[in-house]
Design an enzyme around this catalytic site. Structure first.
Site, short mmCIF file in Angstrom:
data_model
loop_
_atom_site.label_atom_id
_atom_site.label_comp_id
_atom_site.label_asym_id
_atom_site.label_seq_id
_atom_site.Cartn_x
_atom_site.Cartn_y
_atom_site.Cartn_z
N SER A 16 0.83 -1.19 -0.06
CA SER A 16 -0.19 -0.04 -0.17
C SER A 16 0.90 1.23 -0.09
O SER A 16 2.22 1.23 0.05
CB SER A 16 -0.89 -0.11 1.09
OG SER A 16 -0.25 0.22 2.50
N CYS A 17 0.06 2.36 0.05
CA CYS A 17 0.79 3.52 -0.03
C CYS A 17 1.29 4.02 1.37
O CYS A 17 1.94 4.97 1.83
CB CYS A 17 0.10 4.68 -0.40
SG CYS A 17 -1.61 5.03 0.63
N GLY A 18 0.57 3.23 2.52
CA GLY A 18 1.10 3.59 3.73
C GLY A 18 -0.13 4.08 4.60
O GLY A 18 0.00 3.95 5.80
N LEU A 19 -1.02 4.52 3.98
CA LEU A 19 -2.15 4.88 4.67
C LEU A 19 -3.10 3.77 5.01
O LEU A 19 -3.74 3.70 6.05
CB LEU A 19 -3.09 5.97 3.85
CG LEU A 19 -2.19 7.22 3.65
CD1 LEU A 19 -3.15 8.15 2.95
CD2 LEU A 19 -1.89 7.81 5.00
N GLU A 119 6.10 8.20 2.98
CA GLU A 119 7.24 7.43 4.08
C GLU A 119 8.76 7.44 3.42
O GLU A 119 9.55 7.59 4.25
CB GLU A 119 6.98 5.78 4.02
CG GLU A 119 5.38 5.46 4.49
CD GLU A 119 4.66 5.26 3.21
OE1 GLU A 119 3.66 4.22 3.53
OE2 GLU A 119 4.74 5.56 2.33
#
Length: 168
Positions: A16-19, A119
């Site tokens: 994922s994008c980190g969210l 990130e």
């Protein structure tokens, strides 16, 4: 059935994008340390590093499927390279190598072949980078995070152009 083929494996993998998976988006808004004052990097250094990048990627030459993160020193030379199938792992390896050699990311710039998520911005800032150059586009949160702490963020870097998202 043949021995060994009767086993079934189930694995869950997430990317994922980190969210995704965060229970509280306020975790993303934690303040970053301010980046130390720095001069803009030379366009020639960016273009030179991009031109030399392929020659510094032996794993990618062999596989075509890994990311590279390089540190370009204050003379414009690629001084350290790390590759990994994971973009975060490649950056972590570079940060570790620079720290182990008692050098500072602030004297040059970080260049990555990966997309620019928040990130990647945060890791770079916390490790002491003042400038991050990415070949791919940044997310809007990455741009906001870079601007909030004074990181120079250059993206969509090509052999003859790039976009400076630093707001300067």
């Amino acid at each position: 059935s043949r021995r060994g083929f009767e086993r079934a494996r189930t694995r869950v993998a997430e990317s994922s994008c980190g969210l995704c998976g965060l229970e509280n988006l306020e975790l993303v808004a934690q303040p970053l340390p301010k980046v130390s004052p720095h001069q803009p990097i030379s366009k020639d250094y960016v273009f030179s590093a991009l031109a030399a990048l392929h020659d510094h990627q032996p794993l990618n030459k062999a596989t075509g499927g890994v990311h590279a993160v390089v540190w370009v020193d204050e003379t414009g030379a690629i001084a350290c390279v790390r590759e990994d199938v994971g973009r975060h792992n490649a950056l972590d390896k570079l940060i570790g190598a620079i720290a182990r050699d008692d050098r500072s990311l602030s004297t040059g710039f970080v260049l990555t072949t990966s997309r620019c998520s928040y990130e990647i911005v945060e890791k770079s800032v916390i490790a002491g980078a003042t400038t991050l150059v990415t070949i791919s586009v940044p997310t809007s949160i990455a741009i906001e995070r870079a601007r909030s702490c004074g990181l120079t963020l250059i993206s969509l870097a090509r052999d003859d152009s790039y976009l400076d998202y630093s707001g300067g």
